[in-house]
Scaffold this active site. Structure first.
Site, PDB file in Angstrom:
ATOM      1  N   ASN A  90       6.170   1.543   2.921  1.00 36.85           N
ATOM      2  CA  ASN A  90       5.113   1.518   2.112  1.00 36.85           C
ATOM      3  C   ASN A  90       4.669   0.228   1.377  1.00 36.85           C
ATOM      4  O   ASN A  90       4.370  -0.656   1.621  1.00 36.85           O
ATOM      5  CB  ASN A  90       4.649   2.812   1.980  1.00 36.85           C
ATOM      6  CG  ASN A  90       3.251   2.637   2.366  1.00 36.85           C
ATOM      7  OD1 ASN A  90       2.060   1.997   1.492  1.00 36.85           O
ATOM      8  ND2 ASN A  90       2.498   4.331   2.075  1.00 36.85           N
ATOM      9  N   ASP A  91       4.727   0.440   0.194  1.00 41.97           N
ATOM     10  CA  ASP A  91       4.360  -0.486  -0.955  1.00 41.97           C
ATOM     11  C   ASP A  91       4.807  -2.062  -0.045  1.00 41.97           C
ATOM     12  O   ASP A  91       4.417  -3.090  -0.034  1.00 41.97           O
ATOM     13  CB  ASP A  91       4.735  -0.489  -1.727  1.00 41.97           C
ATOM     14  CG  ASP A  91       4.202   1.066  -2.847  1.00 41.97           C
ATOM     15  OD1 ASP A  91       3.291   1.243  -2.334  1.00 41.97           O
ATOM     16  OD2 ASP A  91       4.761   2.296  -3.216  1.00 41.97           O
TER      17      ASP A  91
END
Lengths: 115, 484
Positions: free
Chosen positions: B404-405
């Site tokens: 994600n990040d």
């Protein structure tokens, strides 16, 4: 002959300096892909503290020293044995596409170790 | 020659050999080809050093002579009950739980260094101010490493879920650290031979260790779970340093060298890791990451567009090139095997497939590489950020799975984002992006991901392993139809 080792402050600094430099240079060349095994591997290396623990325990002369020395060896042995086991397991997994992946070979091919 | 000097000679030479084997072993670990033998070489060094350690029986002080048999027995028992379960746990632990396992072993090492220091202090064995200062410094670092590593373990294991934070916590922590140092300073002062003491020496030693252990806990508690890899790396270096210092006190150069090599290596590793997150080490330790104001979703245009796993799978089968960006979510779902099975289908269909790994993917630097290796993915398919980031532009499909990040384009463009400036994988630059994700929630760092709202991005919701199974089925179905 006397083989006891005496290390004075300045000699210690020389040893520390050279060892730190060696560590820095060796790790500087490790590819990112190996960072986890490396962290685990260096974690294993400081398990050598178990030898210091043995020295402290064998030289213990009171109940208190024996108790603390016992825990020094116990903890150091855990550091060394556990660090070896996980590092060895991780590194055995790295394969190139040229080789047949030898999965779980650690289970049967684990090397015996006394610690 | 006396028995004592023979023992000293053997111990001295084996310890020298051990130091050499450690260095050579670490050197061999610097390439995936030689790495497995590297740990074996280092292990050999450890084995001979421990065996030679029993020769200390010929070299003990007069006071310890009457207790020698008991002490040897205690040593053997401690080696067995310390080493045995740790060995067993190291063999059994799941690869996803590796970071917390390393944290535990590291804490044990720090504790051992602290215990050695305690024996020296209680026995009044440290001679001279230099030795005493080295003992206390090693004890302080070892104790912090012990309690801090245990907190790191608790956070990674999920025992401690939310980092507890109160106003003024950092100032309180500094006070505790200063208090610990003050007790240590006073210990040095009283051993110079002052007539009156505030507390008897043993009580001072207890107080010192108590404060150091509490500081380790306080220092680690407010740090967010996402930063634990850096923290473990710092404590790894710290334990090395503590071991080196106690090695000096015991007059054992093997401990000094091994400890200091790890101290330096761990420091470099920590810096590399912090660099990958575009944050300073001080920033990781002393600012409460994740406590910053949340990014407002209003900044982001577009919407999340869901698609079926089968459609995404088939699209990749007919693409020319696919880059897979795996993250911890993949490992949490135990989806690596299925993913590699899918990738093998793509490879068989002449699709070019590469894996792109962000330096902080997983919960430990390089953990993702290990998890893929465990699933049998050859390491020549695995590429690191700098080597592959230019290729996304010319790639047909990026498959982001459980990450994600590390693919959030806000890190490049949005100055208000807490991860602004962090190097990311340019997954969004591919013609098409598929994101496999459990649900619509945010990542480990709790930040909205702009990629998910981009025009060229589709979301495939579901458990990573289940989604991969559906993709495999869809692509196999194609083959069956073609054959019929």
């Amino acid at each position: 002959m006397d083989f006891s080792i005496q290390i004075t402050g300045l000699v210690a600094l020389y040893i520390f300096m050279l060892a730190a430099f060696a560590g820095w240079v060796i790790i500087g060349h490790v590819p990112a892909i190996l960072h986890t095994p490396l962290m685990s591997g260096s974690n294993f290396v400081h398990g050598i503290v178990v030898v210091g623990g043995m020295y402290a325990l064998l030289n213990a002369s009171t109940m208190q020293e024996q108790t603390i020395g016992f825990f020094a060896v116990l903890l150091g042995a855990g550091n060394a044995a556990g660090g070896y086991a996980v590092t060895d397991r991780m590194l055995a997994m790295f394969q190139t596409s040229g080789h047949k992946p030898a999965k779980h070979n650690h289970a049967k091919g684990s090397r015996p170790k006394a610690v | 020659m006396t028995m004592t000097s023979i023992a000293q000679l053997i111990i001295g030479t084996t310890d020298l050999a051990a130091a050499l084997l450690f260095l050579y072993g670490l050197k061999r670990m610097s390439s995936p080809v030689t790495a497995p033998s590297g740990i074996f070489v280092a292990g050999l060094g450890m084995l001979v050093a421990v065996l030679a350690g029993f020769l200390y029986v010929f070299d003990v002080g007069a006071a310890a002579k009457p207790h020698l048999m008991v002490n040897v027995g205690l040593g053997v028992v401690a080696l067995i009950i310390g080493g045995g379960p740790a060995w067993w746990a190291g063999r059994k632990v799941a690869m996803t739980a590796m970071p917390q396992m390393v944290a535990i072993y590291n804490g044990m090492g720090g504790g051992a260094a602290g215990a050695i220091a305690a024996v020296e202090l209680f026995g009044g064995k440290a001679s001279g101010t230099t030795q005493l200062v080295a003992t206390l410094l090693g004890a302080l670092i070892g104790a912090i490493s012990l309690s801090g590593s245990l907190i790191a373990w608790a956070k990674l294991q999920g025992v401690i879920k939310k980092p507890p934070r109160v106003r003024g916590q950092q100032y309180f922590n500094i006070l505790v650290l200063l208090g610990t140092l003050a007790v240590a300073g006073y210990l040095v002062y009283v051993t110079q031979g002052t007539s009156s003491q505030l507390l008897p020496t043993p009580q001072l030693i207890y107080l010192f260790f108590g404060c150091a252990l509490i500081y380790g806990i306080l220092m680690t508690l407010p740090i967010g779970g996402a930063d634990m890899p850096v923290v473990i790396s710092i404590y790894n270096a710290a334990t090395g340093l503590a071991v080196g210092l106690e090695g000096f006190v015991l007059g054992n150069p093997a401990l000094m060298i091994a400890g200091m090599v790890v101290g330096a290596a761990g420091t470099l590793l920590t810096l590399l890791m912090a660099q990958a997150m575009n944050r300073s080490v001080a920033n990781v330790l002393f600012t409460n990451f994740g406590g910053t104001p949340k990014h407002k979703a209003g900044h982001i245009k577009g919407s999340m567009k869901p698609t079926a796993a089968a459609d995404a799978g088939i699209a990749m089968r007919y693409a020319k090139s696919v880059i897979v960006v795996p993250g911890y979510g993949l490992a949490a779902a135990q989806g690596q095997q299925k993913l590699y099975e899918f990738v093998k289908l793509l490879l068989a269909a002449d699709v070019s497939v590469k894996f792109a790994i962000h330096p902080v993917a997983g919960r430990m630097p390089g953990q993702m590489d290990v998890l893929l290796a465990e699933a049998g993915v050859p390491y020549d398919l695995i590429f690191q950020l700098d080597d592959i980031n230019g290729e996304f532009k010319t790639t047909d499909v990026t498959l982001v799975i459980g990450a994600n990040d590390v693919v959030n384009p806000a890190a490049r463009t949005d100055k208000s984002s807490p991860i602004f400036g962090m190097p990311i994988l340019n997954a969004d630059q591919a013609k098409q992006v598929y994101v496999v994700k459990r649900g619509q929630g945010k990542g480990y760092a709790d930040i909205v991901n702009a990629l998910f709202y981009a025009d060229n991005c589709n979301m495939v919701y579901g458990d990573a392993a289940a989604v991969m199974a559906m993709m495999i089925e869809a692509v196999r179905g194609l083959g069956a139809k073609a054959a019929a």
